[in-house]
Design an enzyme around this catalytic site. Structure first.
Site, PDB file in Angstrom:
ATOM      1  NE  ARG A 166     -50.768  22.622 -50.819  1.00  0.00           N
ATOM      2  CZ  ARG A 166     -51.879  23.231 -50.560  1.00  0.00           C
ATOM      3  NH1 ARG A 166     -52.143  23.265 -49.076  1.00  0.00           N
ATOM      4  NH2 ARG A 166     -51.754  24.596 -51.355  1.00  0.00           N
ATOM      5  CE  LYS A 190     -47.486  22.882 -51.911  1.00  0.00           C
ATOM      6  NZ  LYS A 190     -46.961  23.629 -53.131  1.00  0.00           N
ATOM      7  CG  HIS A 263     -52.370  17.247 -55.349  1.00  0.00           C
ATOM      8  ND1 HIS A 263     -52.224  17.382 -54.218  1.00  0.00           N
ATOM      9  CD2 HIS A 263     -52.041  18.121 -56.262  1.00  0.00           C
ATOM     10  CE1 HIS A 263     -51.456  18.380 -54.023  1.00  0.00           C
ATOM     11  NE2 HIS A 263     -51.574  19.129 -55.429  1.00  0.00           N
ATOM     12  NE  ARG A 266     -54.097  20.848 -53.095  1.00  0.00           N
ATOM     13  CZ  ARG A 266     -54.593  22.246 -52.526  1.00  0.00           C
ATOM     14  NH1 ARG A 266     -55.337  21.760 -51.254  1.00  0.00           N
ATOM     15  NH2 ARG A 266     -53.768  23.052 -52.893  1.00  0.00           N
ATOM     16  CG  HIS A 289     -54.659  27.052 -54.454  1.00  0.00           C
ATOM     17  ND1 HIS A 289     -54.900  27.113 -55.247  1.00  0.00           N
ATOM     18  CD2 HIS A 289     -53.205  26.165 -54.534  1.00  0.00           C
ATOM     19  CE1 HIS A 289     -54.272  26.415 -56.328  1.00  0.00           C
ATOM     20  NE2 HIS A 289     -53.807  25.441 -54.933  1.00  0.00           N
ATOM     21  CE1 TYR A 298     -57.557  21.509 -59.685  1.00  0.00           C
ATOM     22  CE2 TYR A 298     -56.872  23.818 -58.611  1.00  0.00           C
ATOM     23  CZ  TYR A 298     -56.553  22.015 -58.769  1.00  0.00           C
ATOM     24  OH  TYR A 298     -55.470  22.035 -58.405  1.00  0.00           O
TER      25      TYR A 298
END
Length: 317
Positions: A166, A190, A263, A266, A289, A298
């Site tokens: 990110r 995150k 993004h 990404r 993730h 995806y």
């Protein structure tokens, strides 16, 4: 030790007019503090929840939180759609509302949780933007030697695509996080979660050139030695807004849709890996993730491309 009652609980105990707009804003602020101090969410996530809760508080007005129904909350989600928010933004608002009501239950402010019944917004009404391989090649070659700090920009773009990180993760990479001889780097995602991400030879070469030719000069402009790898012209850490602007600038230069963002690289990273046969679990780990369901997005993108190929070339499509 007994838990200190919240402001809304004290209002209820004293018989004061409960759940006014002011009280709702107050408990929303307490909720954000809870996410920050007890859930340890990332600053960017807290900021996003803060925007969602501000919108929610404005909608609640003077209504009482413990009297909101599933019908009310469904109407709120419909209101968000009328604002023209993207499906992903609406989905995040749903998650924020659900989490907020779970917090209200923990605090004893509400007994029932109508937010559990909110229908989930489908994330994939709109596919994420993905660049083709030729577009990526052109994009990574966009910085010119006549550009100021072109070595930094080449390294930055290469890292974005090579790692799938990110924008905030790329900006926070420190020099000591690099293990280029072992072809990986450490990034913080995150919630402060750290992961090791593989990095290719072209990105490594770009980083080496940048650190040897430019970074030392930029770092010398700052009174305190900066830790981040990518520095601005002032010698301070490059921030997400600056990174975003550079991506837009180079996209326009090579004629790529100016709507792309960091993004998009990404998205392209993940889609190209899966198209090449990469295992979904491995891609999930590289992207950081928490849920495999997020990574499965995806596969939908790649399947949509396969459908187009089939429709274009199959004689009975």
């Amino acid at each position: 030790m007994a838990k200190r009652p919240t402001k809304l609980q004290m209002l209820a105990q004293t018989g004061a007019p409960a759940k006014t707009c002011q009280a709702t804003e107050s408990v929303c602020a307490d909720f954000l503090d809870y996410l920050r101090s007890e859930c340890h969410l990332a600053a960017n996530t807290i900021a996003a929840y803060g925007r969602d809760m501000k919108r929610f508080c404005s909608w609640v007005g003077k209504r009482k939180l413990n009297q909101l129904t599933i019908g009310d909350l469904s109407a709120y989600i419909g209101k968000l759609q009328s604002f023209g928010l993207a499906p992903a933004s609406i989905a995040r608002n749903v998650v924020a509302t659900r989490t907020f009501f779970k917090y209200l239950q923990l605090e004893g402010i509400v007994d029932a949780n109508p937010a559990e019944l909110i229908a989930t917004q489908k994330m994939w009404q709109r596919m994420p933007g993905v660049l083709s391989r030729s577009q990526v090649d052109a994009f990574l070659k966009a910085p010119r030697r006549t550009d100021a700090y072109w070595q930094r920009d080449v390294a930055m773009l290469e890292v974005l695509y090579a790692t799938g990180c990110r924008a905030s993760e790329v900006c926070s990479i420190r020099v000591r996080d690099l293990s280029l001889s072992e072809k990986h780097l450490k990034c913080e995602g995150k919630g402060g979660k750290q992961r090791m991400v593989p990095i290719g030879s072209q990105a490594i070469a770009a980083i080496d050139r940048y650190t040897e030719e430019v970074r030392g000069k930029l770092a010398a402009k700052c009174p305190h030695p900066p830790e981040p790898l990518f520095l601005s012209r002032s010698g301070r850490a490059l921030d997400r807004i600056q990174l975003w602007r550079l991506v837009k600038f180079y996209a326009r230069r090579v004629g790529i849709d100016p709507k792309i963002s960091p993004h998009s690289l990404r998205h392209s990273f993940a889609t190209h890996l899966l198209a090449g046969g990469a295992d979904l679990r491995h891609v999930q780990e590289m992207l950081g993730h928490a849920s495999i369901q997020t990574t499965q997005i995806y596969t939908h993108v790649e399947h949509s491309r396969l459908k187009k190929v089939h429709q274009s070339f199959h004689p009975r499509a």
